[in-house]
Every structure is written in C-alpha cells, then in structure tokens.
Design an enzyme around this catalytic site. Structure first.
Site, PDB file in Angstrom:
ATOM      1  N   LYS A  66      11.738  -6.361  -7.019  1.00 12.70           N
ATOM      2  CA  LYS A  66      11.050  -5.294  -6.369  1.00 12.70           C
ATOM      3  C   LYS A  66      10.466  -4.081  -7.323  1.00 12.70           C
ATOM      4  O   LYS A  66       9.493  -3.503  -7.003  1.00 12.70           O
ATOM      5  CB  LYS A  66      11.926  -4.634  -5.200  1.00 12.70           C
ATOM      6  CG  LYS A  66      12.045  -5.659  -3.980  1.00 12.70           C
ATOM      7  CD  LYS A  66      12.569  -5.211  -2.892  1.00 12.70           C
ATOM      8  CE  LYS A  66      12.816  -6.166  -1.848  1.00 12.70           C
ATOM      9  NZ  LYS A  66      13.384  -5.542  -0.590  1.00 12.70           N
ATOM     10  N   ASP A 102       9.598  -1.936   3.414  1.00  9.78           N
ATOM     11  CA  ASP A 102      11.095  -2.089   3.855  1.00  9.78           C
ATOM     12  C   ASP A 102      11.356  -0.729   4.606  1.00  9.78           C
ATOM     13  O   ASP A 102      12.092  -0.687   5.872  1.00  9.78           O
ATOM     14  CB  ASP A 102      11.991  -2.027   2.534  1.00  9.78           C
ATOM     15  CG  ASP A 102      11.939  -3.510   2.099  1.00  9.78           C
ATOM     16  OD1 ASP A 102      11.567  -4.390   2.847  1.00  9.78           O
ATOM     17  OD2 ASP A 102      12.046  -3.579   0.821  1.00  9.78           O
TER      18      ASP A 102
END
Ligand code: ATR
Length: 283
Positions: A66, A102
């Site tokens: 990420k 997220d």
C-alpha cells in the site's frame, strides 16, 4: 473490449475482493473481470507497469504494497497522500491514479449503521498506530471525531500519529497498557491493531473494563467475525461492529471510482457473511 480489474498483494490467496467485485459487475450487467495477482515486493514495479501496458481498468492494492506502490503511480490523490498509502488505483487516460478508500470505507461503515453517533461528533479511542490505523485515524479526525486519542504498544508511534491527527481535532498519544481503565471517556473504541486476527482467537489489545453501556466497540478485523476484543464488549452489553462493513464499503468506493455506479452493500454483507460461515469463520 472486455474490461479487467484486479488486486495485488502478498499473500493474496484468501482475499474476498474478487468475489465481491465480480458479483457487483454481474449485477450491473457488465462483463468485466476481476482477478487476484500474487505480487512480491521485488516484482512490484514491473507488475504495475505490466498492468498499465496491458490496459487494466483499475486495481486494488493490499498488504504489503500500500505504501511501496506510491512511487510507481502517475498521480496520488490528496487523501491517499495524507494517509501515505494507496489501496485503489484508477487507470484513466493512460495515467494510474492512486486513492485510499480504507479510511472512508470505515467512516461510511459507521455513518450508515450509527448515523446519530456519527452526527454528534463522538470522542474516539483508536488502538494501534500501523498502516491500517493511520487510514482510519486521519479520516475520522478530519471528518467525524470531536477528539481522537491513539493508544499503541509502541508509544512513540502513537504520539507521531496523534500529532498528525491534531491537524484536524484534539488528539493525544497513549500507551496501550494504560488505557484499559480509561474506556469510559470515549463514545467509540476501535481496534486497529492486528491483535486477535485469525488464527489468534484469544488475544485482545486491551481488557475491557470501566465502560459506558452505549460506547460502540469496533474492530477492523472480520476474521474471526468476533475477535476476543469484540466478544468482551458484547458480553458487557455494548454495541459492536466488526471489520466486514469496512471491507465492503472500501470495495464499494473503489467500484464507484471505476464504474461510476453505487453497488448494493447490504446484499454483499449477507453474501460475505454466508461465505465466511461456510468457511467456518463466520458467527
Ligand atoms: P497494519 O498494516 O495491519 O496496520 P502494521 O502496520 O504492522 O499492520 O501495524 C500493526 C499494529 O498492530 C501496530 O499498531 C502494532 O503495534 P506496534 O506499533 O507496537 O508494533 C500492533 N500490534 C501488533 N501486535 C501487537 C500485540 N501483540 N499487542 C499490541 N499491539 C500489537
């Protein structure tokens, strides 16, 4: 031409994303594909370049890429840059653009299920200061929290993350071992550590005591469906929410970026609950 999407990570075998996105594509009458790719760290740059050259429509990024993916993308959205991580990439006009859904996914999971709590600006205690905690903490600090305190096993990391949150609301960094008696101060307590993640069914980041009945306990873990942390809170009669709604909402936000369409998240929650139950990870 048939469009294709995917997810890269290491490990990637257990991801629920292909099932989720393929279902939504089908429901929307689209014949797009969504595939899971196992990519190790040393191949990340080449994998990204390859997907771009081959015309991928977009992809998700999961652990451990990420943050590492950022230098290989053409553009990073402001929110993803603030968080320092990308979980969704859109391929548009020959450019790969990185987003982070997220934190917003977690926020949406709260706002849709506990609208009154979200509206009245709750005080939040977030446990953990790793990558996942950072996305949740900064998003809640920016959009929802009256204050957000960060408790972590490594205190310096909690202090660093709370310093970043202070750009948006009051925040203090705390030692994880000292927060058990302070839980009554908060409207929401969130576990964003990896403690309690399958197969560790018995560990909890804190002992839950000294709480108010209405405090919401949230976990970003969905496997097991009730961590030891959530089981303690449930036993005390407090409301709980696990990580499944966050998983679905972050996926829905990615789907919206790729297609412009809003998928049905309620139906997906039932579907994934059934799938997890079948694998005996459900409640
Ligand atoms: P992720 O990307 O899932 O957030 P991470 O960045 O490695 O993973 O962060 C893991 C988080 O869980 C950290 O907050 C970590 O605490 P430290 O910063 O002190 O390492 C926390 N964590 C992991 N194992 C833990 C344990 N046994 N007890 C308490 N916290 C733990």
């Amino acid at each position: 031409m048939r469009k294709w999407y995917g997810i890269i990570g290491d490990p990637i075998e257990h991801t629920l994303s292909p099932m989720m996105h393929e279902h939504w594509f089908k429901k929307a009458g689209l014949s797009s594909l969504y595939l899971a790719f196992h990519v190790n760290r040393s191949q990340l740059a080449r994998a990204v370049e390859g997907m771009k050259v081959l015309g991928i429509g977009g992809f998700n990024v999961t652990v451990p890429h990420k943050s590492a993916i950022i230098p290989f993308l053409d553009e990073i959205d402001d929110e993803a840059r603030m968080i320092g991580a990308v979980n969704t990439v859109v391929h548009a006009n020959g450019r790969l653009i990185g987003y982070n859904t997220d934190g917003t996914g977690f926020l949406r999971s709260l706002v849709t299920r506990y609208p009154k709590l979200a509206e009245r600006k709750p005080s939040v205690l977030l446990l953990g200061a790793g990558g996942a905690a950072r996305a949740v903490a900064l998003t809640l600090a920016k959009y929802m929290a009256l204050r957000i305190d960060i408790a972590n096993r490594t205190l310096e990391k909690a202090i660093r993350l709370s310093g970043a949150c202070r750009a948006f609301c009051p925040s203090e960094g705390l030692d994880l071992s000292e927060v058990s008696g302070l839980l009554y101060k908060y409207d929401i307590v969130i576990n964003a550590t990896s403690t309690g993640l399958y197969p560790d069914l018995d560990s909890s980041p804190v002992r839950i005591e000294n709480t108010r009945k209405e405090t919401l306990f949230a976990d970003i873990i969905y496997k097991p469906c009730r961590t030891a942390f959530l089981r303690q809170a449930e036993k005390k009669g407090n409301p709980i929410i696990n990580g499944l709604p966050m998983l679905i909402e972050q996926g829905a936000l990615a789907f919206e970026k790729w297609t412009g369409l809003k998928p049905d998240t309620g139906e997906m929650e039932n579907l994934l609950q059934l799938t997890l139950k079948r694998k005996s990870d459900g409640c």
